[in-house]
Enzyme design. Structure first.
Site, mmCIF file in Angstrom:
data_model
loop_
_atom_site.group_PDB
_atom_site.id
_atom_site.type_symbol
_atom_site.label_atom_id
_atom_site.label_comp_id
_atom_site.label_asym_id
_atom_site.label_seq_id
_atom_site.Cartn_x
_atom_site.Cartn_y
_atom_site.Cartn_z
ATOM 1 N N THR A 125 0.826 -1.238 0.123
ATOM 2 C CA THR A 125 0.047 -0.066 -0.011
ATOM 3 C C THR A 125 0.857 1.322 0.077
ATOM 4 O O THR A 125 1.899 1.290 0.528
ATOM 5 C CB THR A 125 -0.971 0.029 1.413
ATOM 6 O OG1 THR A 125 -1.825 -1.167 1.204
ATOM 7 C CG2 THR A 125 -1.790 1.227 1.418
ATOM 8 N N SER A 131 -6.671 0.278 -2.579
ATOM 9 C CA SER A 131 -7.208 -0.755 -3.277
ATOM 10 C C SER A 131 -6.542 -0.768 -4.677
ATOM 11 O O SER A 131 -6.693 -2.076 -5.227
ATOM 12 C CB SER A 131 -8.673 -0.277 -3.516
ATOM 13 O OG SER A 131 -9.223 -0.595 -2.092
ATOM 14 N N THR A 157 1.845 -2.749 8.676
ATOM 15 C CA THR A 157 1.710 -3.347 9.909
ATOM 16 C C THR A 157 3.078 -4.007 10.287
ATOM 17 O O THR A 157 4.006 -4.772 9.455
ATOM 18 C CB THR A 157 0.718 -4.603 9.707
ATOM 19 O OG1 THR A 157 -0.393 -4.149 9.446
ATOM 20 C CG2 THR A 157 0.700 -5.408 11.004
ATOM 21 N N GLY A 341 -26.335 -0.267 27.463
ATOM 22 C CA GLY A 341 -25.271 0.886 27.943
ATOM 23 C C GLY A 341 -24.003 0.270 28.356
ATOM 24 O O GLY A 341 -22.560 0.791 28.050
ATOM 25 N N GLU A 364 -6.153 -6.342 4.018
ATOM 26 C CA GLU A 364 -6.113 -7.283 2.970
ATOM 27 C C GLU A 364 -7.024 -7.340 1.985
ATOM 28 O O GLU A 364 -7.265 -8.674 1.695
ATOM 29 C CB GLU A 364 -5.511 -8.721 3.785
ATOM 30 C CG GLU A 364 -4.524 -8.826 4.818
ATOM 31 C CD GLU A 364 -3.838 -10.240 5.005
ATOM 32 O OE1 GLU A 364 -4.245 -11.012 4.110
ATOM 33 O OE2 GLU A 364 -3.085 -10.185 6.013
#
Ligand code: COS
Length: 383
Positions: A125, A131, A157, A341, A364
């Site tokens: 990326t 994409s 990552t 809640g 991914e």
């Protein structure tokens, strides 16, 4: 080669204990400190989790896909950051070498990736190529026996810990699409490689992502995976085909865990003089979640078996990733609804898992990219 049935069973029993006794109780520490504690990291290494998918001849466990997804489902029950620390070594950080590397590249890197001594990161990326990965702009200009890399990779990552980057870069300057991209192995510390500051994220604290910047970084031509120029995009896609199955299994594991926690809460929580689990509107949400988890598990196991038989599982991997990642989002959302809640309050834990789950529909390959892959393949295969 598949593990003996008993060996896999033993591994799963051990992992199940590890997940429940060590990982789940430490989730809060990880999210508060944005770090995996060093003692847990050492235990992850000792258990061989970095080695799951690396062939035995290179020091790995050499699990089949069918075995790997069972392990991923178990580990998926803990907060996803725990899996992420070894997930790149098992998946996108090692598989380009496993699938397409030369014997020398395998011998040089896989044993250290399997032991966890070396962390692998996958640099596809870019700021302008998410994409549309084939449009990446990081350039690799030939200079004698070397290539000079320039460009920025984004949301990578484990980049801050990585010792080895698999970098997709454009070797054919005349191309603008998926052709003309090569996959390079670049060691951290190579002059011209810089890792940016870890990003602040919505969830999955403890799993760092950062930019990796290449500035006139000189890499020998021998570091091209498989020594095959302009084949890097295909390598990246093959890596993702496998990674998407693994991620789907993690989604199914997390969904199981969320549903279990939610049912326990619903049995305990009393309103209108009764446990809320006795209300049919709550039961409907429980039933929908169980049904969808079961469907995902069936898909994942079927796709993994097909991959082990040597079938092309591109379409199945995308179907599975699309369904499982959307499914865990729905399961987490229903869980917050059932907790009411308390689901919105950090102390109950569901709020963190709800945020953690959100990433699965994006990384991914987004759900929309999975849809495109599936539709393109179905249309092409239909007379
Ligand atoms: N396995 C092997 N080869 C593949 C493949 C696969 N799964 N998918 C595509 N290819 C090949 C194609 O066959 C084609 O080869 P030819 O040129 O020889 O015909 C080439 O790769 C280009 O494929 P395609 O034309 O389909 O590429 P596109 O640029 O149209 O885009 C998508 C493909 C959109 C599917 C791809 O860019 C993608 O997956 N994007 C998402 C990226 C992603 O998941 N990022 C997450 C970050 S990494 S964690």
């Amino acid at each position: 080669m598949a593990l003996e049935k008993d060996t896999l069973k033993q591994l799963c029993t051990m992992l199940n204990r590890f997940v429940h006794e060590r990982l789940i109780p430490n989730e809060r520490v990880v999210s508060d400190t944005d770090t995996i504690p060093s003692d847990i990291l050492a235990e992850i290494k000792d258990l061989g989790l970095f080695a799951l998918s690396i062939p035995e001849e290179y020091g790995g466990l050499g699990l089949t896909m069918e075995e790997e997804i069972e392990v991923a489902m178990l580990i998926g029950e803990a907060a996803p950051a725990f899996r992420s620390i070894f997930g790149t070594n098992v998946g996108i950080g090692s598989q380009a070498i496993v699938l397409d590397g030369t014997d020398e590249q395998k011998s040089k890197y896989l044993p250290r990736l399997a032991s966890g001594e070396l962390i692998g990161s996958f640099c596809l990326t870019e700021p302008e190529a998410g994409s549309d990965a084939g449009s990446l702009r990081t350039s690799a200009r030939r200079n004698g026996e070397h290539f000079i890399l320039n460009g920025t990779k984004r949301f990578i990552t484990n980049a801050p810990f990585a010792g080895l980057f698999t970098v997709m870069a454009r070797t054919d300057a005349g191309s603008t699409d998926a052709r003309g991209v090569s996959a390079f192995l670049v060691e951290a510390g190579t002059p011209g490689v810089r890792v940016g500051k870890p990003e602040k994220k919505m969830g999955q604290q403890g799993a760092p992502v950062a930019d990796v910047v290449f500035e006139n970084c000189r890499v020998h031509a021998e570091n091209i995976i498989g020594h095959r120029e302009n084949m890097g995009f295909k390598t990246a896609m093959k890596v993702l085909d496998k990674g998407r199955l693994h991620i789907s299994a993690v989604c199914a594991g997390l969904a199981r865990r969320i549903l279990r926690d939610t049912v326990r809460y619903a049995k305990d929580r009393r309103q209108f003089g009764e446990s809320i689990a006795s209300f049919q509107l709550i039961q409907a949400m429980i039933a929908d979640s169980e049904t969808e988890i079961y469907a995902a598990e069936c898909m994942i196991r079927d796709a993994a078996k097909a991959r082990d038989r040597g079938e092309d599982t591109k379409r199945k991997a995308s179907c599975t990733k699309l369904f499982a990642s959307e499914m865990v989002g729905r399961v987490a959302d229903r869980a917050v609804q059932i907790y009411g809640g308390a689901g919105y309050i950090a102390d109950y834990g569901i709020e963190q898992l709800y945020r953690d789950a959100r990433l699965f529909r994006i990384y991914e390959g987004t759900s929309q990219i999975q849809q495109l892959i599936i539709a393109k393949d179905v249309i092409a295969a239909t007379d």
